[in-house]
Design a protein around this motif. Structure first.
Motif, PDB file in Angstrom:
ATOM      1  N   PHE A 179      -6.704  22.282   7.848  1.00 37.71           N
ATOM      2  CA  PHE A 179      -6.939  21.197   6.720  1.00 37.71           C
ATOM      3  C   PHE A 179      -6.076  20.221   6.383  1.00 37.71           C
ATOM      4  O   PHE A 179      -4.793  20.506   6.500  1.00 37.71           O
ATOM      5  N   SER A 180      -6.375  18.960   6.283  1.00 37.37           N
ATOM      6  CA  SER A 180      -5.593  17.905   5.742  1.00 37.37           C
ATOM      7  C   SER A 180      -6.044  17.056   4.787  1.00 37.37           C
ATOM      8  O   SER A 180      -7.560  16.762   4.663  1.00 37.37           O
TER       9      SER A 180
ATOM     10  N   GLY B 225       0.706  -1.245  -0.126  1.00 35.42           N
ATOM     11  CA  GLY B 225       0.060  -0.053  -0.048  1.00 35.42           C
ATOM     12  C   GLY B 225       0.664   1.401  -0.029  1.00 35.42           C
ATOM     13  O   GLY B 225       1.856   1.262   0.342  1.00 35.42           O
ATOM     14  N   ALA B 226       0.336   2.330  -0.458  1.00 32.80           N
ATOM     15  CA  ALA B 226       0.775   3.610  -0.234  1.00 32.80           C
ATOM     16  C   ALA B 226      -0.373   4.739   0.215  1.00 32.80           C
ATOM     17  O   ALA B 226      -1.477   4.532   0.106  1.00 32.80           O
ATOM     18  N   ASN B 227       0.588   5.671   0.736  1.00 32.97           N
ATOM     19  CA  ASN B 227      -0.432   6.768   1.309  1.00 32.97           C
ATOM     20  C   ASN B 227       0.247   8.185   0.882  1.00 32.97           C
ATOM     21  O   ASN B 227       1.621   8.435   0.679  1.00 32.97           O
ATOM     22  N   TYR B 228      -0.433   9.090   0.234  1.00 31.84           N
ATOM     23  CA  TYR B 228      -0.134  10.450   0.171  1.00 31.84           C
ATOM     24  C   TYR B 228      -0.799  11.416   0.962  1.00 31.84           C
ATOM     25  O   TYR B 228      -1.955  11.884   1.023  1.00 31.84           O
ATOM     26  N   SER B 229      -0.118  12.235   2.134  1.00 33.14           N
ATOM     27  CA  SER B 229      -0.973  13.238   2.726  1.00 33.14           C
ATOM     28  C   SER B 229      -0.529  14.410   2.843  1.00 33.14           C
ATOM     29  O   SER B 229       0.762  14.776   2.436  1.00 33.14           O
ATOM     30  N   TYR B 230      -1.471  15.330   2.688  1.00 33.49           N
ATOM     31  CA  TYR B 230      -1.285  16.967   2.779  1.00 33.49           C
ATOM     32  C   TYR B 230      -2.048  17.603   3.707  1.00 33.49           C
ATOM     33  O   TYR B 230      -2.984  17.231   4.427  1.00 33.49           O
TER      34      TYR B 230
END
Length: 337
Positions: free
Chosen positions: A186-187, A175-180
């Motif tokens: 805000f996220s 799996g992979a995650n991209y977080s801002y």
């Protein structure tokens, strides 16, 4: 033996389509992070250590409910605002259904690496290895040849001696995650995973029944509207062969503290919709490091005629806190707000 094969063919082929992707799953998918994606391992909102349990009881009005239980623990290593960190975790799941206690038991180990790309974004990669076992209790089943004209007589040989009551296999996921996050209010997290990437064989008969690769995508936003309200919309989609599941909705977290320095004290409400299946109501409470949530699935599909619209009850309990009693958790839980 032919009779038994017909029974299990119906169980394995019909049941998953009834729930649009039945596999191991929870309506509170956001509270089963390791089940959702191995890249979530060690990716915590407010600490370094997270421990949780989940329980789901489904189809309570049918003769034998479908029960799912999970427990997990994960932690971050060398986690800080300045550098990358490693996540490690373990999880246990068990499914049980039917008069014959058809069960799936799964033990899994997860590993993830989290990279800080800049002050506003992170990227995570994860992998998981699991040992899974299917089992059935043949002593709880009866067969046509055991009918003695008055009742089913379990003293009569059922003729199914050749059936293997257990089968096991190794299972892999990535799996992979991209977080801002904007460091203020805000996220956004975009998550993708794939289960059963090694296509393990699952069969009581020695047949070549390979599990289909199960892709999963989740998008979750967190918006701090003001000092008293956080809105968390999310959507999750998964597919395995011809079965699909799409869940969308939002949670609303209400801060009930009267002063900023008070410990976390929040009331949670939410509503979700599983496409063509159920409306899900959620309620919960978070105090300091502990969060308890309960949910109810109201069936809206054609299956409501069988289960009287009572789909499932579910609860989750999660503890998340820093190492060594660090009390630096913010009073209103939200990523870096």
């Amino acid at each position: 033996m032919f009779e038994m094969k017909k029974i299990f063919t119906i169980i394995f082929l019909i049941a998953p389509f009834t729930m649009l992707g039945q596999g191991l799953h929870f309506s509170q998918f956001y509270n089963a992070p390791i089940l959702l994606n191995p890249a979530n391992t060690g990716l915590h909102t407010n600490g370094d250590v997270r421990v949780g349990i989940n329980y789901r009881s489904q189809w309570l009005t049918v003769p034998v409910p479908y029960n799912t239980t999970s427990a997990f623990a994960d932690f971050g290593i060398n986690k800080s605002q300045e550098g990358n960190w490693l996540g490690m975790g373990v999880a246990f799941w068990k499914d049980k259904a039917g008069d014959g206690d058809l069960a799936l038991t799964k033990v899994q180990a997860n590993l993830a690496y989290h990279m800080i790309l800049n002050e506003n974004t992170t990227f995570s990669l994860g992998m998981a290895g699991a040992y899974s076992q299917r089992s059935v209790n043949m002593s709880k089943l009866t067969f046509e040849r055991q009918w003695d004209e008055f009742s089913f007589n379990t003293a009569i040989d059922n003729g199914e001696d050749g059936l293997n009551q257990k089968t096991a296999f190794a299972d892999l996921a990535v799996g992979a995650n991209y977080s801002y996050y904007n460091q203020d209010n805000f996220s956004l997290k975009v998550s993708a995973a794939a289960m059963h990437i090694n296509r393990p064989t699952e069969s009581f008969f020695g047949a070549d029944n390979k599990l289909g690769i199960r892709p999963l995508v989740q998008i979750e936003g967190i918006y701090k509207s003001n000092s008293s309200l956080i809105i968390t919309p999310s959507v999750m989609f998964t597919q395995q062969k011809k079965s699909t599941e799409l869940v969308m909705g939002s949670m609303f977290t209400i801060n009930v503290n009267s002063y900023a320095a008070a410990p976390t004290n929040e009331f949670i409400l939410g509503a979700y919709y599983r496409l063509q299946d159920a409306i899900i109501g959620v309620m919960g409470y978070r105090y300091k490091y502990y969060q308890l949530m309960v949910s109810y699935d109201h069936t809206v599909s054609d299956y409501q005629r069988a289960n009287q619209s009572i789909g499932a009850f579910e609860f989750s309990l999660i503890m998340e806190r820093p190492y060594e009693g660090d009390e630096s958790i913010q009073s209103f839980a939200c990523p870096r707000f």
